[in-house]
Design an enzyme around this catalytic site. Sequence first.
Site, PDB file in Angstrom:
ATOM      1  N   ALA A  37      14.630  41.832  21.156  1.00 38.30           N
ATOM      2  CA  ALA A  37      13.445  42.668  20.540  1.00 38.30           C
ATOM      3  C   ALA A  37      13.913  44.324  20.572  1.00 38.30           C
ATOM      4  O   ALA A  37      14.690  44.677  21.017  1.00 38.30           O
ATOM      5  CB  ALA A  37      12.265  42.552  21.641  1.00 38.30           C
ATOM      6  N   GLU A  75      29.294  39.696   0.207  1.00 39.74           N
ATOM      7  CA  GLU A  75      29.868  39.859   1.388  1.00 39.74           C
ATOM      8  C   GLU A  75      28.658  39.685   2.446  1.00 39.74           C
ATOM      9  O   GLU A  75      27.789  39.606   2.397  1.00 39.74           O
ATOM     10  CB  GLU A  75      30.257  41.416   1.419  1.00 39.74           C
ATOM     11  CG  GLU A  75      28.838  42.341   1.011  1.00 39.74           C
ATOM     12  CD  GLU A  75      28.004  42.787   2.065  1.00 39.74           C
ATOM     13  OE1 GLU A  75      28.422  42.715   3.334  1.00 39.74           O
ATOM     14  OE2 GLU A  75      27.046  43.176   1.888  1.00 39.74           O
ATOM     15  N   THR A 135      25.328  43.276  -3.663  1.00 33.38           N
ATOM     16  CA  THR A 135      24.292  41.860  -3.440  1.00 33.38           C
ATOM     17  C   THR A 135      23.370  41.966  -4.647  1.00 33.38           C
ATOM     18  O   THR A 135      22.789  43.132  -5.115  1.00 33.38           O
ATOM     19  CB  THR A 135      23.393  42.167  -2.230  1.00 33.38           C
ATOM     20  OG1 THR A 135      24.284  42.203  -0.976  1.00 33.38           O
ATOM     21  CG2 THR A 135      22.459  41.089  -1.998  1.00 33.38           C
ATOM     22  N   LYS A 184      15.984  45.356   1.397  1.00 30.57           N
ATOM     23  CA  LYS A 184      16.295  45.196   0.233  1.00 30.57           C
ATOM     24  C   LYS A 184      16.427  43.937  -0.332  1.00 30.57           C
ATOM     25  O   LYS A 184      15.710  43.210  -1.477  1.00 30.57           O
ATOM     26  CB  LYS A 184      17.532  45.995  -0.246  1.00 30.57           C
ATOM     27  CG  LYS A 184      17.984  45.816  -1.560  1.00 30.57           C
ATOM     28  CD  LYS A 184      19.133  47.006  -2.071  1.00 30.57           C
ATOM     29  CE  LYS A 184      20.393  46.431  -1.094  1.00 30.57           C
ATOM     30  NZ  LYS A 184      21.164  45.261  -1.704  1.00 30.57           N
ATOM     31  N   ALA A 223      33.377  52.986  -3.804  1.00 32.14           N
ATOM     32  CA  ALA A 223      33.872  53.025  -2.623  1.00 32.14           C
ATOM     33  C   ALA A 223      33.011  53.514  -1.342  1.00 32.14           C
ATOM     34  O   ALA A 223      33.402  54.237  -0.698  1.00 32.14           O
ATOM     35  CB  ALA A 223      34.883  54.225  -2.901  1.00 32.14           C
ATOM     36  N   THR A 283      22.938  48.636  -5.287  1.00 31.97           N
ATOM     37  CA  THR A 283      21.894  47.976  -6.121  1.00 31.97           C
ATOM     38  C   THR A 283      20.636  48.222  -5.198  1.00 31.97           C
ATOM     39  O   THR A 283      20.097  47.269  -4.528  1.00 31.97           O
ATOM     40  CB  THR A 283      22.033  46.431  -5.948  1.00 31.97           C
ATOM     41  OG1 THR A 283      22.541  46.026  -4.747  1.00 31.97           O
ATOM     42  CG2 THR A 283      23.177  46.179  -6.857  1.00 31.97           C
ATOM     43  N   CYS A 317      20.629  46.108   3.928  1.00 35.16           N
ATOM     44  CA  CYS A 317      20.549  44.823   3.099  1.00 35.16           C
ATOM     45  C   CYS A 317      19.061  44.215   3.523  1.00 35.16           C
ATOM     46  O   CYS A 317      18.683  43.486   2.638  1.00 35.16           O
ATOM     47  CB  CYS A 317      21.832  43.829   3.631  1.00 35.16           C
ATOM     48  SG  CYS A 317      23.388  44.431   3.005  1.00 35.16           S
ATOM     49  N   LYS A 340      23.644  34.613  -0.225  1.00 39.70           N
ATOM     50  CA  LYS A 340      23.418  35.742   0.329  1.00 39.70           C
ATOM     51  C   LYS A 340      22.018  36.700   0.759  1.00 39.70           C
ATOM     52  O   LYS A 340      21.866  36.928   1.768  1.00 39.70           O
ATOM     53  CB  LYS A 340      24.166  36.967  -0.652  1.00 39.70           C
ATOM     54  CG  LYS A 340      23.923  38.543  -0.264  1.00 39.70           C
ATOM     55  CD  LYS A 340      24.748  38.675   1.148  1.00 39.70           C
ATOM     56  CE  LYS A 340      24.561  40.375   1.461  1.00 39.70           C
ATOM     57  NZ  LYS A 340      25.269  40.453   2.731  1.00 39.70           N
ATOM     58  N   PHE A 352      14.301  46.153  12.438  1.00 40.75           N
ATOM     59  CA  PHE A 352      15.584  45.998  11.537  1.00 40.75           C
ATOM     60  C   PHE A 352      15.822  47.190  10.615  1.00 40.75           C
ATOM     61  O   PHE A 352      14.803  47.810  10.387  1.00 40.75           O
ATOM     62  CB  PHE A 352      15.893  44.914  10.991  1.00 40.75           C
ATOM     63  CG  PHE A 352      15.084  44.066  10.145  1.00 40.75           C
ATOM     64  CD1 PHE A 352      14.843  44.807   8.810  1.00 40.75           C
ATOM     65  CD2 PHE A 352      13.992  43.226  10.484  1.00 40.75           C
ATOM     66  CE1 PHE A 352      14.111  44.036   7.855  1.00 40.75           C
ATOM     67  CE2 PHE A 352      13.197  42.606   9.371  1.00 40.75           C
ATOM     68  CZ  PHE A 352      13.300  43.176   8.099  1.00 40.75           C
ATOM     69  N   GLY A 353      16.957  47.547  10.424  1.00 39.36           N
ATOM     70  CA  GLY A 353      17.035  48.600   9.254  1.00 39.36           C
ATOM     71  C   GLY A 353      18.384  48.099   8.654  1.00 39.36           C
ATOM     72  O   GLY A 353      18.693  47.056   8.512  1.00 39.36           O
TER      73      GLY A 353
END
Length: 462
Positions: free
Chosen positions: A268, A161, A132, A279, A10, A92, A276, A220, A272-273
């Site tokens: 710029a 997704e 994923t 990982k 969930a 995951t 997904c 993905k 990124f964070g």
Amino acid sequence: MIKSICCIGAGYVGGPTMAVIAQKCPDIKVTVVDLNEARIRAWNDADLSKLPVYEPGLDAVVEEARGRNLFFSTEVDKAIDEAEMIFISVNTPTKTYGVGKGMAADLKYIELCARQIARVAKSDKIVVEKSTLPVRTASAIRDILDNTGNGVQFQILSNPEFLAEGTAVEDLFAPDRVLIGGDTTPEGQNAIQALVDIYANWVPKENILTTNVWSSELSKLTANAFLAQRVSSINAISELCEKTGADVNEVAKAIGLDSRIGGKFLKASVGFGGSCFQKDILNLVYIAKSYGLHEVADYWEQVIIMNDHQKRRFAKNIVSTLYNTVSDKKIAFLGWAFKKDTNDTRESAAIYVADDLLSEQAQIAVYDPKVEQNQILSDLNYLNTRLEAENESRISVFTDAYAACENAHAIAVLTEWDEFKHYDWQRIYDSMLKPAFIFDGRNILDESVLTEIGFVYQGIGK
């Protein structure tokens, strides 16, 4: 025709996805299950502002479908038993132990789900991978399910997704594509069609793509890798811009007008964070290495290296600008979530910038409109860089941005919340210690206005 769906998990994917399916398919009973009782209570709370996932528009979707054909429960076995189709949407994370530590996906939660389904199921099921996953995970799930000895037949589908947090509901309502992978056998094709029929209630059929299960799983990882690659590419150029006097925003605009490149993901930033990008790229690197494709692995790993460098560089820039010391200086952080319109902080650049500044003994004041203090402290404590008590003594969390900025030596803008653009920056400047510095890690503020007020402005790529 499917009449009953169960989703195990969930969280950020399972909750919104199932809510939209329930809203669009009122004849299908959708049950979202999770062992986290607090999370399920939050999904069932009458106060929709307390939903565990913040997404614009999600509260309205949940309000319409909840109690009609959308249910949230901790009764996992019951939901599995009743469902004809089961979505697996559990975490995951990257492994923190053993073989593949730091790169491979940790599939222990996936395996636990598969074993629970195998134990409970008494009728044929369609099992859908929504998390994923690395390529060929479906075969591992199949091995577990096909060796139950109870005669139940399972079909395994991959339905990754492609949601962007902050626009997840919009992405679910009008997806660029829905990707469904399954077996080429008649049974596999029937299972694919069953899921196609669900999405076809609101998604144009030309936007529903079917493939084999392996292509779906790899697509993905590849999509996220390509998007992250663009972010790291423009961030690499931003550093070059700083040295040459070029403006990275002008460079990005110029190359983005090339129809072969396009303008998306060319902003710029401090890096990124999210759950997904990192990982999935690390997973891709691990897969490439496991097949002996070291050049391929090195290529994609460089995207992560560049992203980590950008975060460290941003923190170093703050220290060097503040006369090479931030010891006991107050640095205000505007934003902690990894992007606007979400309360998700996983792998947020703010965590790592804060960690570097705390190592320099800075005092950090944080304001984020959707992230609470316990989450901010949990993020820092998870890094295990210093004692938790030290983090608590040097981090202050505010519910008001103006209070967070008062008497600060500098401000670091780390999430592109729209509200930041509309603040009374003259008031903020007047409340700060002079000279006042702003480090715009997301390039959302107007440099000319800030310069006119009196800020010493440090933007990415300037």
